[in-house]
Design a protein around this motif. Structure first.
Motif, PDB file in Angstrom:
ATOM      1  N   SER A   1      41.185  48.570  36.789  1.00 22.80           N
ATOM      2  CA  SER A   1      39.979  47.197  37.409  1.00 22.80           C
ATOM      3  C   SER A   1      39.043  47.111  36.191  1.00 22.80           C
ATOM      4  O   SER A   1      38.955  48.226  35.451  1.00 22.80           O
ATOM      5  CB  SER A   1      39.628  46.600  38.206  1.00 22.80           C
ATOM      6  OG  SER A   1      38.302  47.577  38.387  1.00 22.80           O
ATOM      7  N   GLU A   2      39.347  45.700  35.804  1.00 24.78           N
ATOM      8  CA  GLU A   2      38.014  45.861  34.900  1.00 24.78           C
ATOM      9  C   GLU A   2      36.972  46.592  34.665  1.00 24.78           C
ATOM     10  O   GLU A   2      36.000  47.191  33.431  1.00 24.78           O
ATOM     11  CB  GLU A   2      37.740  44.396  34.146  1.00 24.78           C
ATOM     12  CG  GLU A   2      36.566  43.939  33.173  1.00 24.78           C
ATOM     13  CD  GLU A   2      36.263  42.434  32.819  1.00 24.78           C
ATOM     14  OE1 GLU A   2      35.952  42.317  32.022  1.00 24.78           O
ATOM     15  OE2 GLU A   2      37.106  42.420  32.961  1.00 24.78           O
ATOM     16  N   ALA A   3      36.169  46.377  36.540  1.00 29.51           N
ATOM     17  CA  ALA A   3      34.924  47.469  36.533  1.00 29.51           C
ATOM     18  C   ALA A   3      34.887  48.433  36.175  1.00 29.51           C
ATOM     19  O   ALA A   3      34.128  49.320  35.688  1.00 29.51           O
ATOM     20  CB  ALA A   3      34.866  46.478  38.050  1.00 29.51           C
TER      21      ALA A   3
ATOM     22  N   ARG B   1      37.508  49.944  34.249  1.00 26.92           N
ATOM     23  CA  ARG B   1      37.454  50.425  33.030  1.00 26.92           C
ATOM     24  C   ARG B   1      35.610  50.755  32.051  1.00 26.92           C
ATOM     25  O   ARG B   1      35.572  52.088  31.540  1.00 26.92           O
ATOM     26  CB  ARG B   1      38.031  49.342  32.035  1.00 26.92           C
ATOM     27  CG  ARG B   1      39.867  49.325  32.486  1.00 26.92           C
ATOM     28  CD  ARG B   1      40.630  48.571  31.929  1.00 26.92           C
ATOM     29  NE  ARG B   1      40.169  47.898  31.272  1.00 26.92           N
ATOM     30  CZ  ARG B   1      40.658  46.594  31.899  1.00 26.92           C
ATOM     31  NH1 ARG B   1      41.832  46.499  32.955  1.00 26.92           N
ATOM     32  NH2 ARG B   1      40.478  44.916  31.343  1.00 26.92           N
ATOM     33  N   LYS B   2      34.831  49.860  32.204  1.00 29.43           N
ATOM     34  CA  LYS B   2      33.703  49.134  32.292  1.00 29.43           C
ATOM     35  C   LYS B   2      33.108  51.580  32.752  1.00 29.43           C
ATOM     36  O   LYS B   2      32.026  51.386  31.179  1.00 29.43           O
ATOM     37  CB  LYS B   2      33.030  47.981  32.627  1.00 29.43           C
ATOM     38  CG  LYS B   2      31.787  47.788  31.819  1.00 29.43           C
ATOM     39  CD  LYS B   2      31.932  47.680  30.605  1.00 29.43           C
ATOM     40  CE  LYS B   2      30.527  47.200  29.748  1.00 29.43           C
ATOM     41  NZ  LYS B   2      30.143  47.220  28.856  1.00 29.43           N
TER      42      LYS B   2
END
Length: 389
Positions: free
Chosen positions: A125-127, A129-130
């Motif tokens: 998810s983007e979260a 990866r961040k």
């Protein structure tokens, strides 16, 4: 026993009523030992690092460490005592040492890097990866890639800066708390709202004094600066406020040497990582690209705001001149309030009857429920850090 330590109960809200300064160091030792064991256990696993096996558990553990320390930091900020301060400072040093060592561990950096470069990274998810990219960035900003000697120096600087920042804040707090002003002649309190005068009298009585006692705390300081007709009173409080914990105050809470050392160490820390100055190092985690961009933004903002500010300053000077005085720093809040009253027939005190605390809370909760589709209900039996909470 560890199980009896209220700081180690991380489910639910903090057990503020049970936390004692003596609990801090044993709980911290337990938490750090557990975290070190987890790090070693996860890094020793044979499979290639991934989110579920490595990053996720480590991030959860770090979050638990922050959840453990948060009540300690909060109590230190709102319920300061000598014993708690001693425990907080000792724990802060040990915690900073652990966190810097964690961020400088090359094995952890390689593990996060393997996740970032692995085939499954794009599917996270983007979260998540961040989380991974931020962790790699923060490790680099903590000196993980430095050679051994500068890395050790960087760690020592971080620990010293943590100590200096804590002492700086405590000096400001102590200097603020150390000041009080007794006014015995009520005629000097003309213009100050009755509610503020009543609070000042109650505070004097609480300390066994006659008259009215004013402090540098905002609920006492701001109304005086805004409403007191006695210009000498405003000046005395203003000068005490702006010289807190400074060389000008000539007190034992002087932060001058601390500020100078902080500046020197920040510059050295930035230079170790190749930054020209600390501002650019600080901006590595922020939206602005460099100090020049920030300066350009602020300069542009100043140019846009200056004409209106000069117009208002001219109006304030004219009002002060009408009273036979030259406008000084301790006059601006007072005449700004008078200007507002004259132009708009409005005063902050006029609003007080319409915004009692229960009504404000009700409005806040109603708005929050509407915006976020949540329901806010009072819970009974929750431990708080002060009876007024």
């Amino acid at each position: 026993m560890a199980n009896d330590n209220p700081l180690l109960v991380l489910d639910g809200l903090p057990r503020f009523a049970h936390i004692e300064p003596a609990d801090v160091m044993p709980a911290l030792d337990t938490m750090l030992a557990s975290l070190r064991a987890l790090v070693e256990e996860r890094l020793a696993r044979a499979p290639a690092p991934d989110w579920d096996d490595t990053v996720g558990p480590l991030e959860v553990a770090e979050a638990r460490l922050k959840r453990f320390w948060s009540p300690v930091a909060h109590l230190n900020a709102v319920a300061d005592s000598p014993a708690l301060r001693e425990a907080y400072n000792a724990g802060l040093g040990r915690l900073t040492s652990y966190q810097t060592g964690y961020a400088q561990d090359p094995r952890l950096y390689r593990a996060y890097q393997a996740v970032a470069e692995g085939p499954a990274f794009a599917g996270l998810s983007e979260a998540r990866r961040k989380v991974v990219t931020n962790a790699l960035r923060d490790m680099r900003l903590s000196g993980v890639a430095l050679p051994a000697t500068p890395k050790a120096r960087f760690k020592a600087i971080q620990e010293r800066l943590s100590e200096l920042a804590s002492r700086f804040e405590q000096n400001v707090l102590d200097a603020t708390d150390a000041f009080s002003l007794i006014i015995e002649d009520e005629a000097r309190l003309q213009g100050i709202p009755a509610t503020v005068r009543a609070q000042a009298r109650a505070e004097a009585q609480r300390r066994g004094r006659d008259g009215f006692l004013f402090t540098l705390q905002a609920p006492s300081y701001i109304p005086v600066m805004t409403h007191a007709q006695d210009r000498a009173l405003r000046r005395e409080l203003y000068e005490a406020y702006v010289t807190r914990a400074s060389q000008a105050a000539c007190g034992r809470y002087d932060n001058t040497a601390l500020a100078e050392e902080i500046l020197v160490l920040r510059q050295e820390m930035a230079a170790l990582l190749g930054y020209p100055h600390y501002a650019d190092y600080s901006l590595a985690t922020k939206m602005a690209r460099d100090a020049a961009e920030v300066e350009t933004f602020l300069t542009d903002l100043a140019h846009r705001a200056r004409p209106a500010a000069l117009k208002e300053l001219t109006d304030l000077k004219a009002m002060a001149q009408a009273d036979g005085v030259a406008l000084e720093a301790w006059d601006t809040a007072y005449y700004s309030e008078r200007l507002k009253e004259r132009r708009y027939q409005f005063s902050e005190e006029d609003l007080r009857p319409y915004f009692p605390l229960p009504r404000v809370l009700e409005g806040l909760f109603t708005l929050t429920e509407r915006l976020y589709d949540v329901r806010i209900r009072e819970r009974q039996g929750v431990e708080v850090w002060h009876p007024d909470v």
